[in-house]
Structure formats: C-alpha cells, structure tokens
Design a protein around this motif. Sequence first.
Motif, PDB file in Angstrom:
ATOM      1  N   PRO A 160      -4.592  -9.293   0.544  1.00 13.54           N
ATOM      2  CA  PRO A 160      -3.591  -8.008   0.428  1.00 13.54           C
ATOM      3  C   PRO A 160      -3.384  -6.900   1.330  1.00 13.54           C
ATOM      4  CG  PRO A 160      -5.146  -8.721  -1.816  1.00 13.54           C
ATOM      5  CD  PRO A 160      -5.498  -9.481  -0.228  1.00 13.54           C
ATOM      6  N   PHE A 161      -4.723  -6.800   2.066  1.00 13.56           N
ATOM      7  CA  PHE A 161      -4.786  -5.673   3.231  1.00 13.56           C
ATOM      8  C   PHE A 161      -3.574  -6.247   4.261  1.00 13.56           C
ATOM      9  CE2 PHE A 161      -6.090  -4.429   7.357  1.00 13.56           C
ATOM     10  CZ  PHE A 161      -6.107  -3.090   7.233  1.00 13.56           C
ATOM     11  N   ASN A 162      -3.674  -7.679   4.611  1.00 10.50           N
ATOM     12  CA  ASN A 162      -2.922  -8.160   5.626  1.00 10.50           C
ATOM     13  C   ASN A 162      -1.296  -7.942   5.261  1.00 10.50           C
ATOM     14  OD1 ASN A 162      -4.856  -8.869   7.373  1.00 10.50           O
ATOM     15  ND2 ASN A 162      -5.041 -10.759   6.198  1.00 10.50           N
ATOM     16  N   LYS A 163      -1.091  -8.087   3.567  1.00 10.44           N
ATOM     17  CA  LYS A 163       0.243  -8.035   3.383  1.00 10.44           C
ATOM     18  C   LYS A 163       0.853  -6.592   3.621  1.00 10.44           C
ATOM     19  CE  LYS A 163       0.285 -11.873  -0.159  1.00 10.44           C
ATOM     20  NZ  LYS A 163       0.290 -11.992  -1.480  1.00 10.44           N
ATOM     21  N   THR A 164      -0.002  -5.558   3.101  1.00 11.76           N
ATOM     22  CA  THR A 164       0.555  -4.424   3.501  1.00 11.76           C
ATOM     23  C   THR A 164       0.314  -3.863   4.872  1.00 11.76           C
ATOM     24  OG1 THR A 164      -1.121  -3.782   1.394  1.00 11.76           O
ATOM     25  CG2 THR A 164      -0.528  -1.879   2.915  1.00 11.76           C
ATOM     26  N   LEU A 165      -0.380  -4.469   5.705  1.00  9.71           N
ATOM     27  CA  LEU A 165      -0.066  -4.379   7.088  1.00  9.71           C
ATOM     28  C   LEU A 165       1.069  -4.863   7.729  1.00  9.71           C
ATOM     29  CD1 LEU A 165      -1.887  -3.073   9.651  1.00  9.71           C
ATOM     30  CD2 LEU A 165      -2.534  -5.251   9.997  1.00  9.71           C
ATOM     31  N   ALA A 166       1.333  -5.829   7.146  1.00 11.59           N
ATOM     32  CA  ALA A 166       2.723  -6.620   7.717  1.00 11.59           C
ATOM     33  C   ALA A 166       4.085  -5.744   6.929  1.00 11.59           C
ATOM     34  CB  ALA A 166       2.930  -7.960   7.014  1.00 11.59           C
ATOM     35  N   ALA A 167       3.985  -5.351   5.907  1.00 11.40           N
ATOM     36  CA  ALA A 167       4.996  -4.268   5.144  1.00 11.40           C
ATOM     37  C   ALA A 167       4.991  -3.069   6.178  1.00 11.40           C
ATOM     38  CB  ALA A 167       4.733  -3.991   3.960  1.00 11.40           C
ATOM     39  N   LEU A 168       3.760  -2.467   6.524  1.00 13.07           N
ATOM     40  CA  LEU A 168       4.028  -1.184   7.444  1.00 13.07           C
ATOM     41  C   LEU A 168       4.509  -1.645   8.673  1.00 13.07           C
ATOM     42  CD1 LEU A 168       0.736   0.525   6.659  1.00 13.07           C
ATOM     43  CD2 LEU A 168       2.875   1.122   5.908  1.00 13.07           C
ATOM     44  N   ASP A 169       4.296  -2.799   9.400  1.00 17.38           N
ATOM     45  CA  ASP A 169       4.881  -3.074  10.546  1.00 17.38           C
ATOM     46  C   ASP A 169       6.332  -3.200  10.480  1.00 17.38           C
ATOM     47  OD1 ASP A 169       2.285  -3.422  11.953  1.00 17.38           O
ATOM     48  OD2 ASP A 169       2.313  -5.472  11.444  1.00 17.38           O
ATOM     49  N   GLN A 170       6.864  -3.565   9.402  1.00 16.90           N
ATOM     50  CA  GLN A 170       8.440  -3.878   9.108  1.00 16.90           C
ATOM     51  C   GLN A 170       8.939  -2.583   8.644  1.00 16.90           C
ATOM     52  OE1 GLN A 170       9.008  -7.362   6.943  1.00 16.90           O
ATOM     53  NE2 GLN A 170       7.996  -8.788   8.445  1.00 16.90           N
ATOM     54  N   TYR A 171       8.348  -1.675   8.469  1.00 20.72           N
ATOM     55  CA  TYR A 171       8.749  -0.375   7.772  1.00 20.72           C
ATOM     56  C   TYR A 171       9.808   0.393   8.741  1.00 20.72           C
ATOM     57  CZ  TYR A 171       9.176   4.398   5.482  1.00 20.72           C
ATOM     58  OH  TYR A 171       9.119   5.395   4.802  1.00 20.72           O
ATOM     59  N   GLN A 172      11.123   0.829   8.002  1.00 21.25           N
ATOM     60  CA  GLN A 172      11.903   1.478   8.872  1.00 21.25           C
ATOM     61  C   GLN A 172      12.406   2.721   8.206  1.00 21.25           C
ATOM     62  OE1 GLN A 172      15.319  -0.917   9.671  1.00 21.25           O
ATOM     63  NE2 GLN A 172      14.319  -2.383  10.976  1.00 21.25           N
ATOM     64  N   LEU A 173      11.910   3.893   8.636  1.00 22.64           N
ATOM     65  CA  LEU A 173      12.111   5.307   7.955  1.00 22.64           C
ATOM     66  C   LEU A 173      13.558   5.634   7.788  1.00 22.64           C
ATOM     67  CD1 LEU A 173      10.861   7.649   6.915  1.00 22.64           C
ATOM     68  CD2 LEU A 173      10.827   8.718   9.325  1.00 22.64           C
ATOM     69  N   PHE A 181       4.228  -2.176  -3.873  1.00 22.57           N
ATOM     70  CA  PHE A 181       3.287  -3.502  -3.827  1.00 22.57           C
ATOM     71  C   PHE A 181       3.243  -3.924  -5.049  1.00 22.57           C
ATOM     72  CE2 PHE A 181       2.634  -0.630  -0.256  1.00 22.57           C
ATOM     73  CZ  PHE A 181       2.639  -1.495   0.858  1.00 22.57           C
ATOM     74  N   PRO A 182       2.782  -5.177  -5.407  1.00 26.14           N
ATOM     75  CA  PRO A 182       2.274  -5.797  -6.704  1.00 26.14           C
ATOM     76  C   PRO A 182       0.934  -5.288  -6.768  1.00 26.14           C
ATOM     77  CG  PRO A 182       2.521  -7.406  -5.202  1.00 26.14           C
ATOM     78  CD  PRO A 182       3.184  -6.427  -4.273  1.00 26.14           C
ATOM     79  N   GLU A 183       0.583  -5.048  -8.296  1.00 30.93           N
ATOM     80  CA  GLU A 183      -0.767  -4.664  -8.452  1.00 30.93           C
ATOM     81  C   GLU A 183      -1.892  -5.604  -8.140  1.00 30.93           C
ATOM     82  OE1 GLU A 183      -3.075  -3.357 -12.689  1.00 30.93           O
ATOM     83  OE2 GLU A 183      -1.220  -3.709 -12.606  1.00 30.93           O
ATOM     84  N   GLU A 184      -2.810  -4.997  -7.564  1.00 27.03           N
ATOM     85  CA  GLU A 184      -3.979  -5.897  -6.975  1.00 27.03           C
ATOM     86  C   GLU A 184      -5.358  -5.932  -7.752  1.00 27.03           C
ATOM     87  OE1 GLU A 184      -3.527  -7.948  -4.670  1.00 27.03           O
ATOM     88  OE2 GLU A 184      -1.613  -7.453  -3.555  1.00 27.03           O
ATOM     89  N   GLU A 190      -5.838  -1.533  -4.207  1.00 25.68           N
ATOM     90  CA  GLU A 190      -4.955  -1.196  -5.121  1.00 25.68           C
ATOM     91  C   GLU A 190      -4.693   0.422  -4.791  1.00 25.68           C
ATOM     92  OE1 GLU A 190      -2.085  -0.651  -8.053  1.00 25.68           O
ATOM     93  OE2 GLU A 190      -2.897  -2.364  -7.251  1.00 25.68           O
ATOM     94  N   LYS A 191      -5.826   0.896  -4.553  1.00 29.05           N
ATOM     95  CA  LYS A 191      -5.806   2.581  -4.195  1.00 29.05           C
ATOM     96  C   LYS A 191      -5.030   2.829  -2.850  1.00 29.05           C
ATOM     97  CE  LYS A 191      -9.784   4.314  -6.433  1.00 29.05           C
ATOM     98  NZ  LYS A 191     -11.118   4.913  -6.435  1.00 29.05           N
ATOM     99  N   LEU A 192      -5.204   1.629  -1.967  1.00 27.09           N
ATOM    100  CA  LEU A 192      -4.570   1.801  -0.297  1.00 27.09           C
ATOM    101  C   LEU A 192      -3.008   1.682  -0.653  1.00 27.09           C
ATOM    102  CD1 LEU A 192      -4.654   1.840   2.367  1.00 27.09           C
ATOM    103  CD2 LEU A 192      -4.963  -0.764   2.438  1.00 27.09           C
ATOM    104  N   ASN A 193      -2.535   0.653  -1.379  1.00 24.24           N
ATOM    105  CA  ASN A 193      -1.058   0.481  -1.597  1.00 24.24           C
ATOM    106  C   ASN A 193      -0.594   1.717  -2.348  1.00 24.24           C
ATOM    107  OD1 ASN A 193      -1.413  -2.013  -0.715  1.00 24.24           O
ATOM    108  ND2 ASN A 193      -1.529  -3.312  -2.532  1.00 24.24           N
ATOM    109  N   GLN A 194      -1.396   2.393  -3.346  1.00 20.47           N
ATOM    110  CA  GLN A 194      -0.773   3.445  -4.106  1.00 20.47           C
ATOM    111  C   GLN A 194      -0.688   4.758  -2.965  1.00 20.47           C
ATOM    112  OE1 GLN A 194      -3.120   4.385  -7.289  1.00 20.47           O
ATOM    113  NE2 GLN A 194      -2.763   2.591  -8.519  1.00 20.47           N
TER     114      GLN A 194
END
Length: 418
Positions: A160-173, A181-184, A190-194
């Motif tokens: 899940p952490f790697n998924k969150t990191l990948a999403a941040l890498d592709q984030y475009q403001l 993110f889906p519930e972990e 889960e707190k990190l994703n929130q």
Amino acid sequence: MKLLARILRYQIMTSLLVLFLGAGLFFVSVRYLIDDEVNKELLNSQIKVSWQLRNIDALPVYILQLGDSLQLDAVRYPRRPILREKLLYNIAENQYHPYRQLIFYERVEGQWYKVTISKLLVQRQQLMNAVVMTVTFIVALLLISLLVLNSVLSGRIWRPFNKTLAALDQYQLEKHEVLKFPEEETEEFEKLNQSVTQLTERLATTYQNLKEFTENAAHEIQTPLAVILSKIEGLFQDETLTESQLIALSEVSEAANRLSKLNQALLLLTKIENRQFLAGTEPVNLSPIINRKLRDLEDLIDQRRINIKTELQPTGPVMHPALAEVLVNNLLTNAIRHNLQNGSILIALSTGKLEVKNTGNAINGNPEQLFERFRKDTSQSASLGLGLALVKTICQVNGQTLSYNIENEWHVLTVTWQ
C-alpha cells in the motif's frame, strides 16, 4: 537504495552476525563441557592409579578405558601436576591423534615417579564437531527461513505504501486532482492515505484560489492601465500644455507602458508555471517562427546595424505553439537588446538544439544568474528583467535544457531537447 532492500541487508548482516557468534559460543560451551568431563575422568583415573601404586605391585590392564595409556617414569624430584592436550603418534594407524594428558607424581618405596595418563579425544571431538555442525545447520536454516518469510511479508505489508508513493509521483496539481485511496487493513497506511487525501484537497483548493486571484488581479490591473494610457494619449492632443508638462506627461506614459508590459509578462510567467498551456503532442518547426520574428524586429535590427546570420533546419521540440513563439521572441529580443552597435547575431537551428549567439559587453559573475526574475544588466534599464526568466520557465515546463555561456566576445544561449 530502497527501504525494503536496506532492511533486508541489515537483517542478513544481523542474522549472519548472530549465526557466527552463536556457533562460536556453542562450540566453546560444548568444548568446555567435554574438557570438564575428560578432566573428571582423568582425576578419577589418578585416584585409581595412586591407590594401586601404593597397594599393588603390578597395575591391572583394565584400569584405564580403551584407547587410553599409562606411562611411569622415575624422576629425582616431583613437580606440579598439569593438564594438557597433546598430539601423539599412533603406530598402528600411522597417524597422530589428540590426547588429553594428566601428569602427576607419586612416591613409591622412596622413589618418585612421573605418572602420565593419556586419554584419547578422537571420538569426543568427532561427537563435538557433529553436534556443533548439526545445531549450526539448524540455526542457519531457521534464520534463512525467517529472512525469506520476512522478505515476502515485507513486500506485502509495504505494497500500500508503494501504491501511495506511485500516486504521488503521478500527481499533477494543475489538473485539480484529489488523490483517493481504497481502505487499507494496516492502520498506519490508512492514516497516511487519509493525510495525503486531505493534503491534496487543500493543495487543489489553494491552487485554484491562487489561479483565480492571479487572473483577476491581472485583469483588474490591466483595465485601469488601459484607461490611464488612453487619458495620456488624450492629454497629448492638448495644445495648451507647456513643454515641462509634456515632458512630465511623457514620463508618466513611459511608466504606465512599462507597468502594463510588466503585468502581462508576470501573468504569462504565472500561466506557464501553472501549466495552463496544454502540452504539445507534435514537434513545432522553429524555423518559420525565427524568420517571422526577424522580420518583425527588422526596424530595431536596422536601427542598431546588427548583422544577422542564420543556419536553420526545419526542426524543433515538442511544445505548445504559443510557448514556441514566446521562446523565440525572447531569445531574439535579448540578443538584439544586449548587443553592440554594429554587432552580430548568429542563429543555428539543428536537430535537438537551438543556439543564439550575439556580440556584447562582458558581464560580471555567473551569466546563468540572468535567468532569475528581475535580474538584468544595470546598463540596460529599459529591460524588465523577465525575458530570460520566461525562457527558463518554458524550458523547464517542456523538459528542455537552457544554458548561457560566454565565448570571448560572444554571448551564447543554447536550448537543447531530446
């Protein structure tokens, strides 16, 4: 180095250290126990031998165990008893074997004797080696199993952490995205994703507010500037104005025009940084743009008597056409404005590179500092100091590289791309 790889490396190093230390400690412990047991047997044999030497004329052959040996030597004086290990040659097997020896002294009928009892250690050492190797193998197998299991579990836990990191890498403001993110099952992730979701919500809101403020401010500033410039033009038609009033009015007009250009340049710079220009999909041919801009700037070129030389190929980078216009215009304007009277400009466009050279005065310090906003040559007070800053921002947004070098009297600006 990735976190999982680093953790695995530390685990392997720690496991190997524990394995070697554990194996060494176990070997020393077993060796100590065996030596202690052998010493006890030698002391028991000493008691038997001493008793029989005092009470029996001949020692029976069964006094010692199989493989052990007893040696009596007459000596003049006794010494301190000692325990030692020694390699003794076995004639029957034609090789040396390790023995544990006890040397002590007995007085029989007025004569001192040196008694040496040697106890064979081959079987005990074989047993000790077998036990140590077996236990070491079991511990090593256990550690390897734990490492493999830990590696597999770590990969699953950190997924899940790697998924969150990948999403941040592709984030475009600039797309006003809010990451969800889906519930972990893991509470920490889960707190990190929130937290990431709340952060992107605040960023999107702040970005939108800033964008609207910039656009509104630029629009609201431009409107009164247009009114001011219009009123100034009307005042110029008043024939009753004195010469001093006309001079003051001319200075006001120049300041208003300068402010209008500054406002437009800052607005364009902000739009570029906010990526409000859509990314290009096809290469833009810079050659016709350069020729067109040179025609537009022909009066200024003739006024300063600048010699222009071009070597253009039909090529260019992938970018928005409007940004290509701004890029070429600012490079050429900079080369003309900061050139010498009767100077020269060389423009070379080839595959993957645009190079603009112009003659000019020497500058102090690093020339690439001129890419900063409002950084300009003090001798050119009419410059806004934003031309090269716009070029630098355009290159950064489109993945191009901009460099500024000085070669003798030539100032060289180079734009490269893949």
